[in-house]
Design an enzyme around this catalytic site. Sequence first.
Site, PDB file in Angstrom:
ATOM      1  N   SER A  79       0.610  -1.221  -0.121  1.00 43.41           N
ATOM      2  CA  SER A  79      -0.244   0.094  -0.018  1.00 43.41           C
ATOM      3  C   SER A  79       0.966   1.269   0.114  1.00 43.41           C
ATOM      4  O   SER A  79       0.149   2.376  -0.368  1.00 43.41           O
ATOM      5  CB  SER A  79      -1.107  -0.111   1.283  1.00 43.41           C
ATOM      6  OG  SER A  79      -1.959  -0.731   0.836  1.00 43.41           O
ATOM      7  N   LYS A  95       0.370   3.533  -2.969  1.00 38.81           N
ATOM      8  CA  LYS A  95      -0.945   4.208  -3.019  1.00 38.81           C
ATOM      9  C   LYS A  95      -0.607   5.771  -3.246  1.00 38.81           C
ATOM     10  O   LYS A  95      -1.001   6.460  -4.345  1.00 38.81           O
ATOM     11  CB  LYS A  95      -1.796   3.778  -2.250  1.00 38.81           C
ATOM     12  CG  LYS A  95      -2.220   2.321  -2.250  1.00 38.81           C
ATOM     13  CD  LYS A  95      -3.284   2.108  -1.125  1.00 38.81           C
ATOM     14  CE  LYS A  95      -4.035   0.743  -0.821  1.00 38.81           C
ATOM     15  NZ  LYS A  95      -4.322   0.304   0.248  1.00 38.81           N
ATOM     16  N   TYR A 120      -5.101   4.443   7.728  1.00 37.74           N
ATOM     17  CA  TYR A 120      -6.608   3.894   7.941  1.00 37.74           C
ATOM     18  C   TYR A 120      -7.151   4.163   9.270  1.00 37.74           C
ATOM     19  O   TYR A 120      -7.411   5.572   9.611  1.00 37.74           O
ATOM     20  CB  TYR A 120      -6.301   2.265   7.606  1.00 37.74           C
ATOM     21  CG  TYR A 120      -5.416   1.945   6.611  1.00 37.74           C
ATOM     22  CD1 TYR A 120      -5.704   2.350   5.251  1.00 37.74           C
ATOM     23  CD2 TYR A 120      -4.349   1.172   6.825  1.00 37.74           C
ATOM     24  CE1 TYR A 120      -4.792   1.946   4.293  1.00 37.74           C
ATOM     25  CE2 TYR A 120      -3.360   1.030   5.903  1.00 37.74           C
ATOM     26  CZ  TYR A 120      -3.944   1.060   4.364  1.00 37.74           C
ATOM     27  OH  TYR A 120      -3.087   0.596   3.423  1.00 37.74           O
ATOM     28  N   VAL A 166       1.505  -3.910   3.927  1.00 32.66           N
ATOM     29  CA  VAL A 166       1.160  -4.925   4.758  1.00 32.66           C
ATOM     30  C   VAL A 166       2.334  -5.986   4.800  1.00 32.66           C
ATOM     31  O   VAL A 166       2.518  -6.690   5.364  1.00 32.66           O
ATOM     32  CB  VAL A 166       0.126  -6.029   4.145  1.00 32.66           C
ATOM     33  CG1 VAL A 166      -1.426  -5.216   4.867  1.00 32.66           C
ATOM     34  CG2 VAL A 166      -0.020  -5.905   2.734  1.00 32.66           C
ATOM     35  N   TYR A 187      -3.108  -3.307 -10.625  1.00 35.64           N
ATOM     36  CA  TYR A 187      -2.893  -2.464  -9.068  1.00 35.64           C
ATOM     37  C   TYR A 187      -2.079  -3.510  -8.309  1.00 35.64           C
ATOM     38  O   TYR A 187      -1.185  -3.274  -7.444  1.00 35.64           O
ATOM     39  CB  TYR A 187      -4.264  -2.480  -8.673  1.00 35.64           C
ATOM     40  CG  TYR A 187      -4.137  -2.260  -6.835  1.00 35.64           C
ATOM     41  CD1 TYR A 187      -3.903  -1.165  -6.298  1.00 35.64           C
ATOM     42  CD2 TYR A 187      -4.706  -3.396  -6.029  1.00 35.64           C
ATOM     43  CE1 TYR A 187      -4.048  -1.188  -4.834  1.00 35.64           C
ATOM     44  CE2 TYR A 187      -4.682  -3.536  -4.806  1.00 35.64           C
ATOM     45  CZ  TYR A 187      -4.343  -2.356  -4.218  1.00 35.64           C
ATOM     46  OH  TYR A 187      -4.277  -2.207  -2.705  1.00 35.64           O
TER      47      TYR A 187
HETATM   48  N1  GLN Z   1      -1.736  -5.299  -2.239  1.00 29.72           N
HETATM   49  C1  GLN Z   1      -2.414  -5.221  -0.762  1.00 29.72           C
HETATM   50  C2  GLN Z   1      -3.991  -5.323  -0.955  1.00 29.72           C
HETATM   51  O1  GLN Z   1      -4.499  -4.609  -1.759  1.00 29.72           O
HETATM   52  C3  GLN Z   1      -1.957  -3.875  -0.148  1.00 29.72           C
HETATM   53  C4  GLN Z   1      -2.524  -3.633   1.157  1.00 29.72           C
HETATM   54  C5  GLN Z   1      -1.720  -2.880   2.147  1.00 29.72           C
HETATM   55  O2  GLN Z   1      -0.515  -2.742   1.924  1.00 29.72           O
HETATM   56  N2  GLN Z   1      -2.429  -2.352   3.153  1.00 29.72           N
HETATM   57  O3  GLN Z   1      -4.766  -5.911  -0.032  1.00 29.72           O
END
Ligand code: GLN
Length: 412
Positions: A64, A67, A243, A261, A191
């Site tokens: 993430s 993003k 978040y 993550v 993505y």
């Molecule tokens: N690729 C992961 C997902 O879409 C990224 C989520 C994350 O890092 N919080 O679930």
Amino acid sequence: MRSPIPDYLTETLGDIASDTSGAPADYIPELATADPERLGAAFAMVDGAVYGAGDVNIEFTIQSISKPFAYALALADRGFDPVLAKVGVEPSGEAFNEISLEGGSGRPLNPMINAGAITTHSLAGPVGLDAAERLQRVVDGLSAFAGRRLTVDESVCASEMEHAHRNLAIAHMLRSYGVLTEDPATVVEGYTRQCSLLVTTLDLAVMAATLANHGVNPLSGERVVPEPVVRQVLSVMSTCGMYDAAGDWATQVGIPAKSGVAGGLIGALPGQLGIATFSPRLDAHGNSVRGVGLFGRFSSDMGLHVMEVPAAGRAVVRSNHVAGAGPDAVRVIELQGGIRFAGAERVVREVTDTAPTENRVALDLTMVYSIDDVGRRMLLEIVRRLTLDGHQVALIDPEGILPVPEVSPESR
Ligand code: GLN
């Protein structure tokens, strides 16, 4: 002398290493195999100095943390309005993979949750690119932020794709609302590849430093995205980057941030530095436990909270005195430091309160090292008004911080 900064980083890592709480993400099976003991931290200053300690050269997937950078590319490539029409900027207060869209429009609440990030991925690059070209744009753009070519970890990507039911569900919802206009599975694949880009902690610190350095990579010197885009991205990071832990983060750490993550975490402190940490065990929000702990330490040890109140504008007036005597007397107002609105207001007040009786007035900017646009306009206005009041105004400005003012009769 040996720099104390790497020693500080090593010591802080040593302190946090005893925290073995949390667990690596397992909803992407390949991530569950990560060595949970890995631990690294890096600082990249906006002038390009880089410090690291621990496992700063180990590669892991960006997840993430991609993003905000993909959001920056979409804003730069498409402009603000088309992106804002499809992805909001409101904190959701929900988990990253919550299937929640704005009532009515179906618009994802922000680009940091998966719904917004999947949409954002579809907006990277100019209109009309196919999926492969768009992915290439994202890989090229993120590589420019890092200052080196990034590649996809194919096994993590395949592992996530096998279990991407939730992201596919989100994408199908987005398609049903017309937020996505193409095949949902194709966008989710792009993505997921974006999330599977391999980075090191050092890469992440440089990527964050590029944001801290108003969009210019401090190592390569390349302008990656324009300044207004950086402001937008940092704002969204500070309200939505963590978040459902965003409020605790904003108050306790106060650094615009983004977690992933795989265990990475970045923070970008405008004008100062980019910070990155890596430790795979996650808390209930999906944020790295030790990463959150390290950022808390960094913020309090070094006063990095963005809401930390800076030195008062008063310090801008260094002295106010008269040089010489009689008709040759000069009122000299010596300024210093960095001048922004509050500093310039202080100069205005100094001049109005002093109401110089001397015919000649000098504003000495020798000790001023920076001035922003409003500060510059206000100082020029002081010069203009003093001139109109009949003073002879001199600017002592050896570094050329201010342009030479023009006082035309029409501007009276
Ligand atoms: N690729 C992961 C997902 O879409 C990224 C989520 C994350 O890092 N919080 O679930």
